[in-house]
Design an enzyme around this catalytic site. Structure first.
Site, PDB file in Angstrom:
ATOM      1  N   THR A  36      12.452 -23.063  -8.509  1.00  0.00           N
ATOM      2  CA  THR A  36      13.645 -23.109  -7.660  1.00  0.00           C
ATOM      3  C   THR A  36      14.621 -21.995  -8.022  1.00  0.00           C
ATOM      4  OG1 THR A  36      14.458 -24.738  -9.238  1.00  0.00           O
ATOM      5  CG2 THR A  36      13.626 -25.584  -7.146  1.00  0.00           C
ATOM      6  N   ASP A  37      14.529 -21.471  -9.255  1.00  0.00           N
ATOM      7  CA  ASP A  37      15.586 -20.529  -9.695  1.00  0.00           C
ATOM      8  C   ASP A  37      15.637 -19.271  -8.840  1.00  0.00           C
ATOM      9  OD1 ASP A  37      13.286 -19.455 -10.921  1.00  0.00           O
ATOM     10  OD2 ASP A  37      14.207 -19.200 -12.898  1.00  0.00           O
ATOM     11  N   SER A  68       7.846  -7.141 -36.717  1.00  0.00           N
ATOM     12  CA  SER A  68       7.551  -8.501 -36.272  1.00  0.00           C
ATOM     13  C   SER A  68       6.666  -9.204 -37.293  1.00  0.00           C
ATOM     14  CB  SER A  68       6.837  -8.469 -34.917  1.00  0.00           C
ATOM     15  OG  SER A  68       6.102  -9.664 -34.740  1.00  0.00           O
ATOM     16  N   LEU A 125       6.934 -21.937 -22.964  1.00  0.00           N
ATOM     17  CA  LEU A 125       8.158 -22.408 -23.625  1.00  0.00           C
ATOM     18  C   LEU A 125       9.145 -21.257 -23.853  1.00  0.00           C
ATOM     19  CD1 LEU A 125       6.523 -24.940 -26.131  1.00  0.00           C
ATOM     20  CD2 LEU A 125       7.512 -25.396 -23.876  1.00  0.00           C
ATOM     21  N   SER A 126       8.949 -20.188 -23.109  1.00  0.00           N
ATOM     22  CA  SER A 126       9.906 -19.072 -23.064  1.00  0.00           C
ATOM     23  C   SER A 126      10.099 -18.345 -24.385  1.00  0.00           C
ATOM     24  CB  SER A 126      11.268 -19.549 -22.551  1.00  0.00           C
ATOM     25  OG  SER A 126      11.143 -19.971 -21.238  1.00  0.00           O
ATOM     26  N   SER A 128       9.360 -15.312 -24.689  1.00  0.00           N
ATOM     27  CA  SER A 128       9.870 -13.985 -24.295  1.00  0.00           C
ATOM     28  C   SER A 128      11.388 -14.000 -24.150  1.00  0.00           C
ATOM     29  CB  SER A 128       9.292 -13.523 -22.957  1.00  0.00           C
ATOM     30  OG  SER A 128       7.918 -13.649 -22.954  1.00  0.00           O
ATOM     31  N   ASP A 172      15.163 -19.141 -17.842  1.00  0.00           N
ATOM     32  CA  ASP A 172      14.757 -19.135 -19.257  1.00  0.00           C
ATOM     33  C   ASP A 172      15.793 -18.448 -20.147  1.00  0.00           C
ATOM     34  OD1 ASP A 172      12.572 -20.111 -17.963  1.00  0.00           O
ATOM     35  OD2 ASP A 172      11.291 -18.372 -18.329  1.00  0.00           O
ATOM     36  N   TYR A 222       2.638 -15.839  -9.316  1.00  0.00           N
ATOM     37  CA  TYR A 222       4.104 -16.012  -9.363  1.00  0.00           C
ATOM     38  C   TYR A 222       4.744 -15.132  -8.285  1.00  0.00           C
ATOM     39  CZ  TYR A 222       8.745 -16.568 -11.510  1.00  0.00           C
ATOM     40  OH  TYR A 222      10.069 -16.875 -11.755  1.00  0.00           O
TER      41      TYR A 222
HETATM   42  C1  GLA Z   1       8.981 -18.931 -15.336  1.00  0.00           C
HETATM   43  C2  GLA Z   1      10.135 -18.005 -14.977  1.00  0.00           C
HETATM   44  C3  GLA Z   1      11.385 -18.805 -14.562  1.00  0.00           C
HETATM   45  C4  GLA Z   1      11.036 -19.851 -13.502  1.00  0.00           C
HETATM   46  C5  GLA Z   1       9.815 -20.660 -13.918  1.00  0.00           C
HETATM   47  C6  GLA Z   1       9.356 -21.599 -12.833  1.00  0.00           C
HETATM   48  O1  GLA Z   1       9.303 -19.647 -16.486  1.00  0.00           O
HETATM   49  O2  GLA Z   1      10.476 -17.192 -16.078  1.00  0.00           O
HETATM   50  O3  GLA Z   1      12.388 -17.934 -14.114  1.00  0.00           O
HETATM   51  O4  GLA Z   1      10.865 -19.250 -12.253  1.00  0.00           O
HETATM   52  O5  GLA Z   1       8.723 -19.818 -14.261  1.00  0.00           O
HETATM   53  O6  GLA Z   1      10.306 -22.585 -12.609  1.00  0.00           O
END
Ligand code: GLA
Length: 388
Positions: A36-37, A68, A125-126, A128, A172, A222
């Site tokens: 949705t973002d 790293s 889990l982000s 990055s 994220d 995506y």
């Molecule tokens: C990834 C993207 C986010 C978001 C999600 C899906 O994590 O980095 O910005 O679009 O996918 O909700």
């Protein structure tokens, strides 16, 4: 698996011969509001108790020298040299973050950086975003700036777009920069206004199940989904000229005009529009402490991502199915971009131990893949660690 910051600090002193300052930024799990973002909509993530740590000290020149721990690799970015984009390596995150901050009128000093993270990569889990935000915070702070957190988040997102080549939304980076302990964050991804919603997990725990698979499709699909959403807006604008993004369409209006959309586009739009509504409802449920309702919305979110948006995969569906057959699981869904990565589960504390055992064993029995299970409270967003 917690990172020992004292050891890291000593390593830094050994490598670079001086005291570092220490910064951190967490990974995240999205509770609801998926895909949705980038449609200007709503998301409800929380920061997790996994993080990236950056030890940092100023250099006299304009070089960023970085080591790293996870990769056992080093690299260098010279801020006086011309920009290098899309090397296809972890240095893209470092160079991108520094360059974008400079474009935001920050004049950065060179720096020595030592980076270590306990956020699994490829698990959705982000990791990055945590890298961008921790490095961005470190570089700006040691250069004497107190950076606005939204600007920091936007710089992370811009790094993805330009230097990494991933056309991501803002979720994220935003939660990594602005999360609060014991809170989920309802973010309006258009206005970037956000509300902290208290989220105590003493009765219901958040369990993240990493499927340990990452299908190739994730990056290309995506961008396809983004384009499909934009196409949907274009067509719907023929009937509703005032709309700019799917965010602007309510369910009733959508139902009136849905028949004019090609079937696939219709389903993509239906996911986004219903997911926005579910996210707002979930935020209300959380405010009232109504976890049963929250869980119900999570199941629905998963079905919509699986059937309408088609970003799930058999491993994620299996994890959700196993959860559905466990008493005491209030809700479960895939989380993040999809095509692998993790599910998020809302689980009553009394069955927590049984549940983590059962889901791990059953998933492994059926797939021969060992999942990783992580239980996390809502953690704080990025900050400098002052007291060790
Ligand atoms: C990834 C993207 C986010 C978001 C999600 C899906 O994590 O980095 O910005 O679009 O996918 O909700």
């Amino acid at each position: 698996m917690k990172i020992n910051i004292q050891i890291l600090k000593s390593e830094f002193q050994l490598c670079f011969g001086r005291e570092p300052r220490i910064f951190r930024a967490p990974g995240r799990v999205n509770l609801i509001g998926e895909h949705t973002d980038y449609n200007g909509g709503f998301v409800l993530p929380m920061a997790i108790e996994r993080e990236t740590i950056v030890c940092a000290a100023v250099r006299k020149d304009r070089e960023i020298r970085v080591y790293s721990v996870n990769l056992n690799a080093e690299g260098k970015v010279d801020l006086n040299a011309s920009e290098q984009k899309r090397r296809g390596s972890w240095l893209d995150f470092i160079e991108g973050t520094a360059r974008i901050l400079e474009r935001n009128s920050l004049s950065l000093h060179g720096a020595d950086l030592l980076i270590s993270s306990d956020i699994p990569t490829g698990a959705g889990l982000s990791s990055s975003a945590a890298l961008e935000i921790s490095v961005g915070l470190a570089l700006s702070e040691i250069s004497g700036y107190t950076i606005d957190r939204k600007i920091l988040a936007l710089a992370g997102q811009q790094t993805e777009h330009e230097f990494v080549g991933a056309n991501v939304g803002i979720m994220d980076q935003f939660i990594s920069a602005l999360g609060e302990k014991e809170h989920a964050l309802l973010i309006d991804c258009r206005s970037l206004e956000a509300k902290q919603i208290p989220f105590l997990t003493n009765e219901t725990a958040v369990v993240i199940c990493d499927s340990n698979v990452k299908h190739e499709l994730s990056a290309s699909e995506y961008n396809v989904r983004r384009a499909e959403c934009e196409r949907g807006v274009e067509i719907l604008r023929g009937f509703l000229p005032e709309i700019k993004q799917l965010r602007d369409i309510g369910i009733e209006d959508f139902e009136k005009y849905a028949e004019h959309l090609p079937e696939i586009i219709m389903r993509r739009c239906r996911h986004v529009i219903t997911e926005n509504a579910r996210t707002l409802k979930a935020a209300e449920a959380l405010k009232k402490g109504n976890f049963t309702e929250f869980g119900r919305l999570m199941w629905l979110s998963h079905e919509s991502l699986r059937d309408d948006y088609e970003v799930s995969c058999k491993e994620l569906d299996l994890l959700v199915e196993i959860a559905r057959n466990c008493d005491g699981v209030l809700g479960a869904r895939m989380t993040g971009g999809g095509f692998g990565g993790s599910t998020v589960n809302l689980v009553r504390r009394e069955i927590l131990e049984d549940f983590t055992k059962k889901i791990a064993a059953e998933y492994e029995r059926q797939t021969k893949i060992e999942p990783k299970i992580l239980v996390s409270d809502a953690a704080a967003g990025a900050n400098e660690i002052i007291d060790l």
